[in-house]
Design a protein around this motif. Structure first.
Motif, short mmCIF file in Angstrom:
data_model
loop_
_atom_site.label_atom_id
_atom_site.label_comp_id
_atom_site.label_asym_id
_atom_site.label_seq_id
_atom_site.Cartn_x
_atom_site.Cartn_y
_atom_site.Cartn_z
N VAL A 695 -15.75 -6.45 -36.51
CA VAL A 695 -14.30 -6.22 -36.58
C VAL A 695 -13.52 -7.50 -36.84
CG1 VAL A 695 -12.30 -5.38 -35.30
CG2 VAL A 695 -14.50 -4.21 -35.08
N ILE A 696 -13.73 -8.53 -36.01
CA ILE A 696 -12.86 -9.70 -36.06
C ILE A 696 -12.99 -10.44 -37.38
CG2 ILE A 696 -12.22 -11.83 -34.89
CD1 ILE A 696 -11.69 -9.20 -33.35
N ARG A 697 -14.22 -10.71 -37.81
CA ARG A 697 -14.39 -11.43 -39.09
C ARG A 697 -13.86 -10.63 -40.27
NH1 ARG A 697 -20.47 -13.51 -39.28
NH2 ARG A 697 -19.77 -14.04 -41.39
N PRO A 698 -14.16 -9.33 -40.40
CA PRO A 698 -13.54 -8.57 -41.50
C PRO A 698 -12.01 -8.51 -41.41
CG PRO A 698 -15.46 -7.41 -40.65
CD PRO A 698 -15.19 -8.54 -39.71
N LEU A 699 -11.47 -8.50 -40.18
CA LEU A 699 -10.02 -8.46 -40.04
C LEU A 699 -9.38 -9.75 -40.55
CD1 LEU A 699 -7.46 -7.05 -39.07
CD2 LEU A 699 -7.92 -7.95 -36.78
N ARG A 700 -10.00 -10.89 -40.27
CA ARG A 700 -9.48 -12.16 -40.76
C ARG A 700 -9.56 -12.21 -42.29
NH1 ARG A 700 -9.25 -16.43 -37.17
NH2 ARG A 700 -10.05 -17.90 -38.72
N ALA A 701 -10.63 -11.68 -42.86
CA ALA A 701 -10.73 -11.62 -44.32
C ALA A 701 -9.69 -10.67 -44.90
CB ALA A 701 -12.13 -11.19 -44.72
N LEU A 702 -9.42 -9.56 -44.18
CA LEU A 702 -8.40 -8.61 -44.63
C LEU A 702 -7.04 -9.26 -44.69
CD1 LEU A 702 -7.27 -5.76 -45.23
CD2 LEU A 702 -7.28 -5.36 -42.75
N ALA A 703 -6.72 -10.11 -43.71
CA ALA A 703 -5.42 -10.78 -43.72
C ALA A 703 -5.27 -11.67 -44.95
CB ALA A 703 -5.25 -11.60 -42.44
N ASP A 704 -6.34 -12.39 -45.32
CA ASP A 704 -6.28 -13.24 -46.52
C ASP A 704 -6.08 -12.40 -47.78
OD1 ASP A 704 -6.67 -15.47 -44.92
OD2 ASP A 704 -8.85 -15.45 -45.19
N ARG A 705 -6.79 -11.28 -47.89
CA ARG A 705 -6.67 -10.44 -49.08
C ARG A 705 -5.29 -9.81 -49.18
NH1 ARG A 705 -12.42 -7.13 -48.80
NH2 ARG A 705 -13.80 -8.96 -49.02
N ALA A 706 -4.76 -9.37 -48.03
CA ALA A 706 -3.43 -8.75 -48.05
C ALA A 706 -2.36 -9.75 -48.46
CB ALA A 706 -3.13 -8.17 -46.66
N GLU A 707 -2.47 -10.97 -47.98
CA GLU A 707 -1.48 -11.98 -48.35
C GLU A 707 -1.62 -12.36 -49.83
OE1 GLU A 707 -0.73 -14.25 -44.08
OE2 GLU A 707 -2.13 -15.11 -45.54
N ALA A 708 -2.85 -12.41 -50.32
CA ALA A 708 -3.03 -12.71 -51.74
C ALA A 708 -2.43 -11.62 -52.61
CB ALA A 708 -4.51 -12.89 -52.05
N LEU A 709 -2.63 -10.36 -52.22
CA LEU A 709 -2.05 -9.25 -52.97
C LEU A 709 -0.53 -9.29 -52.91
CD1 LEU A 709 -2.40 -6.62 -54.57
CD2 LEU A 709 -2.58 -5.41 -52.39
N VAL A 729 -8.02 0.29 -44.17
CA VAL A 729 -6.87 -0.50 -44.61
C VAL A 729 -7.13 -1.12 -45.97
CG1 VAL A 729 -5.39 -2.47 -44.03
CG2 VAL A 729 -6.18 -0.94 -42.22
N VAL A 730 -8.37 -1.61 -46.19
CA VAL A 730 -8.71 -2.21 -47.49
C VAL A 730 -8.60 -1.16 -48.59
CG1 VAL A 730 -10.57 -3.26 -48.82
CG2 VAL A 730 -10.18 -3.97 -46.46
N ARG A 731 -9.05 0.06 -48.34
CA ARG A 731 -8.94 1.11 -49.36
C ARG A 731 -7.48 1.40 -49.69
NH1 ARG A 731 -12.99 3.50 -46.31
NH2 ARG A 731 -11.48 4.89 -45.31
N ASN A 732 -6.63 1.43 -48.68
CA ASN A 732 -5.21 1.68 -48.93
C ASN A 732 -4.58 0.54 -49.71
OD1 ASN A 732 -5.26 4.17 -47.60
ND2 ASN A 732 -4.88 3.21 -45.61
N LEU A 733 -5.02 -0.72 -49.40
CA LEU A 733 -4.50 -1.84 -50.17
C LEU A 733 -4.92 -1.75 -51.64
CD1 LEU A 733 -5.00 -4.87 -47.72
CD2 LEU A 733 -2.84 -3.80 -48.40
N GLU A 734 -6.12 -1.27 -51.90
CA GLU A 734 -6.57 -1.11 -53.28
C GLU A 734 -5.71 -0.07 -54.00
OE1 GLU A 734 -8.57 -1.14 -56.90
OE2 GLU A 734 -8.35 -2.62 -55.28
N LEU A 735 -5.35 1.01 -53.30
CA LEU A 735 -4.46 1.99 -53.92
C LEU A 735 -3.10 1.38 -54.22
CD1 LEU A 735 -5.32 5.15 -51.76
CD2 LEU A 735 -6.09 4.61 -54.08
N ILE A 736 -2.60 0.56 -53.31
CA ILE A 736 -1.31 -0.11 -53.54
C ILE A 736 -1.42 -1.06 -54.72
CG2 ILE A 736 0.37 -1.68 -52.52
CD1 ILE A 736 -0.29 -0.44 -49.79
#
Length: 747
Positions: A695-709, A729-736
């Motif tokens: 959970v924690i490591r993927p969540l930190r990576a998710l924050a970087d990807r969301a900010e880049a998007l 959340v990653v799937r929803n970000l891909e749709l966005i």
């Protein structure tokens, strides 16, 4: 129709967006469940531990004493059987001489038999005899002559009927006097069939009994065949112990354990004293070949000890520790739910809303570093979907991170577990150790010393018997004949690694096995067991036996170092060393290993060995309870006594067993406290490590990807690694991202 299909597609898409069982929920739930189990285990195992009137360590020690005795008894009887069978093979056949000459040769090598005889199995004629009368009726039945037939020249001796055959191997015979003899029958090969019969006393094994210990050797029916120490035959506990030992003697032993049934029980008491009883069958493990192992013998030992009604009080401590852990588990669970699981679920709901195009309300604000960063990025993406340009002004950096929350939870749980594992309920070196355990350590060490001494002496007797055979050959006999005898001896005995013949100048004349280590150019040693070196990688121990009439020739048998290791390896005795007269290590038990000719690891062991060597006439060793440096150990030393071929070696057996290995209540409480701490550490590390990786490591990576998007990166495709909250959340970000990448920027 089209509306209903669209509704079904939306419901299917919603179900696909929902995460399966995974993410933060399983590790958090597992952590809470394990902490609850650890708390319950702590409360249960740290209850008050009575000494149960007699310490379990004392009972276990009696079992080990009985096992040592049974092993020594079986080895002694097996060696006796092998001696007669080998003598029959070597002195019979083509080398067979007159029966009286055979008796003389046997007497020169083996002096332990009370009586020996050569008989004709067909007619029952006694051809030669030495020593006491042998009950030949047991061997030959009705064909045996009367006791007066010991003299084959007696004209009044009646000639028995011919025919029939006698059973070979060992058997037990009860004499009218009540004594028990072991008869060994072996066939002498030759043109005329003859039997070699030997009679020996069935003695209790080489354990010093003393005034307080009783030893019994019983058969499969529970009949006492030999005894030593105080008379205990009429006591009720003795009968029950004999019955139990006899009943379990036929059981299959456990792999790696004692080769036969063994155990302990509590005897009857008188006042504040009770009998601690141990029993062990002199059986054989599966696959072993042991003639004595099939006789159904068992050894029963007992000692009178004083009861100790005290107890180790740990129940209150266990309940308090369990209660504290339950409180910490609730706190840790609440922290993880509020800082990890709940923000993840809320991020999933917010991202799903934006992916569906529901942009009418802003994204909620989150606490915690990673959730706040993802939430700020989602708010920036919502505005971009409404037509604004990408900007980095919405990035959030503050707050306490989810990784920090996990670390804090780990520190809290380890603060509970670490003291239990390392500090609390330490027994220390001041634990009261029953004196009986010190005495048992001495007795068992003495038994090990006697076992090694007898094994070395028996080895010399084997070499001496070979010397008799070689000496009987013509001086011009071929070297091949001598080598055949040596190779046969090497095959029959695993104690040797090399057997060879040297002349008076030290030259090797015939050889079998590994390389010979007799010093070149030196005359053979006198009949004895000799230590050939005092340095090197391995000890060289050899038995020398002069060839009768051989003009200085001698037969040499070099012992295999692993044979000595097997002699001193016994369970429950701790570390065991076989040392020479200069206190250099010659062998040690398998569990700890050794380097040849090193010194003993502690000065108090050297002092103990010196003290034991000052009493050469004693029949038992010396033992002490040594305390120092916050620890204590049972130490014992037993020198070789009883003479024989090893009388000039000056060797000793030294043993040392830390008291923390004993089954005393204080040490049991310490081990159980450490177990509770270890379980707590394991639960915390396993579950929180699981949570961090999943959970924690993927969540930190998710924050970087969301900010880049949110910063304008429209080309990087986002795909989930796991089907959990973070993956959703990653799937929803891909749709966005796909929506923003279209020319219109919106659906």
């Amino acid at each position: 129709m089209s509306a209903s299909r669209g509704s079904r597609r939306r419901r299917t898409r919603r179900r696909a967006d929902m995460p399966l069982l995974g993410g933060a929920r399983p590790p958090i739930a597992a952590l809470l469940a394990l902490l609850l189990a650890v708390a319950g285990t702590t409360a249960l195992v740290l209850g008050d531990r009575d000494r149960a009137l007699v310490d379990r360590a004392v009972l276990t020690s009696q079992q080990h004493v009985a096992e040592d005795g049974a092993l020594s008894l079986r080895a002694s009887l097996d060696e006796s059987v092998t001696d007669i069978e080998r003598a029959a093979a070597q002195f019979g056949g083509d080398r067979a001489g007159a029966p009286d000459a055979l008796m003389d040769q046997l007497g020169k090598v083996y002096g332990k038999w009370r009586g020996t005889a050569v008989v004709d199995p067909g007619s029952g004629t006694l051809l030669a005899a030495r020593g006491e009368n042998i009950p030949l009726a047991t061997v030959l039945g009705d064909r045996a002559g009367q006791p007066g037939a010991r003299n084959p020249q007696d004209p009044k001796a009646k000639e028995p009927e011919a025919g029939g055959s006698a059973p070979l191997g060992p058997q037990l015979v009860r004499l009218p006097s009540g004594e028990t003899r072991m008869l060994v029958v072996a066939a002498l090969r030759g043109e005329r069939p003859r039997l070699l019969v030997a009679s020996g006393t069935l003695n209790v094994p080489g354990i010093s009994s003393g005034e307080d210990r009783s030893l019994l050797v019983v058969d499969s029916a529970g009949t006492v065949l030999a005894s030593d120490g105080p008379s205990v035959a009429r006591k009720a506990w003795a009968k029950s112990a004999r019955k139990k030992a006899a009943a379990e003697s036929a059981k299959t032993p456990e792999p790696g354990g004692h080769p036969g049934a063994s155990g302990h029980l509590m005897g009857t008491g008188r006042g504040d004293t009770r009998m601690a009883v141990g029993y062990a069958a002199a059986g054989r493990a599966p696959g072993e070949t042991s003639a004595a192992g099939g006789l159904g013998l068992s050894v029963v030992t007992s000692v009178e000890i004083t009861e100790d009604p005290s107890a180790v009080r740990t129940q209150a401590f266990g309940l308090v520790a369990a209660g504290v852990l339950l409180v910490l588990a609730l706190i840790v669970g609440w922290v993880l739910l509020t800082t990890v699981q709940r923000p993840l679920l809320q991020l999933y709901l917010e991202s799903r809303r934006l992916a569906r195009g529901e942009l009418d309300r802003p994204v909620r604000r989150f606490k915690g570093r990673e959730p706040a960063r993802v939430g700020a990025a989602l708010e920036s993406l919502r505005r971009q979907l409404l037509g604004e340009r990408p900007t980095r002004s919405g990035r959030a950096r503050g707050g306490f991170g989810t990784r920090g929350s996990v670390i804090v939870c780990a520190v809290v749980l380890l603060a509970w577990a670490a003291p239990l594992l390392l500090l609390v309920n330490r027994a220390g070196g001041a634990v009261a150790v029953p004196q009986q355990l010190v005495e048992d350590q001495r007795r068992r060490t003495d038994t090990a010393s006697d076992r090694v001494r007898k094994a070395l002496n028996e080895g010399w007797a084997d070499v001496a018997s070979v010397a008799q055979v070689i000496g009987a050959d013509d001086r011009e006999a071929s070297e091949a004949a001598d080598r055949a005898v040596l190779e046969k001896t090497l095959r029959e005995h695993g104690r040797y690694r090399a057997v060879y013949v040297v002349d008076g100048a030290g030259k090797v004349l015939a050889h079998a096995g590994a390389a010979a280590h007799h010093p070149a150019g030196k005359a053979p040693h006198d009949d004895s067991v000799v230590q050939l070196n005092t340095s090197g990688k391995e000890p060289l121990i050899a038995a020398y036996a002069a060839v009768p009439g051989g003009k200085g020739r001698a037969v040499v048998g070099e012992y295999d170092p692993q044979f000595l290791v097997s002699m001193v390896t016994r369970p429950g005795l701790g570390q065991v060393w076989l040392i020479d007269k200069a206190h250099r290590v010659v062998a040690a038990d398998r569990a700890h290993g050794f380097r040849a000719f090193t010194k003993l690891p502690s000065g108090h062991l050297d002092d103990l060995a010196v003290t034991a060597a000052k009493h050469p006439g004693k029949t038992s060793g010396t033992a002490v309870l040594h305390r120092g440096g916050g620890t204590s150990d049972l130490a014992a030393a037993a020198p070789f006594t009883g003479g024989g071929a090893v009388k000039d070696l000056g060797w000793q057996v030294v043993s040392s067993q830390p008291t923390s290995w004993l089954e005393l209540p204080e040490y049991r409480a310490q081990r159980r406290t450490m177990l509770a701490g270890l379980l707590g550490v394991t639960a915390a590390v396993a579950c929180l490590g699981w949570l961090h990786i999943i959970v924690i490591r993927p969540l930190r990576a998710l924050a970087d990807r969301a900010e880049a998007l949110a910063g304008g990166d429209r080309r990087t495709v986002l795909f989930p690694q796991h089907h959990d909250e973070t993956g959703a959340v990653v799937r929803n970000l891909e749709l966005i991202r796909q929506q923003l990448a279209r020319p219109s920027g919106r659906t």
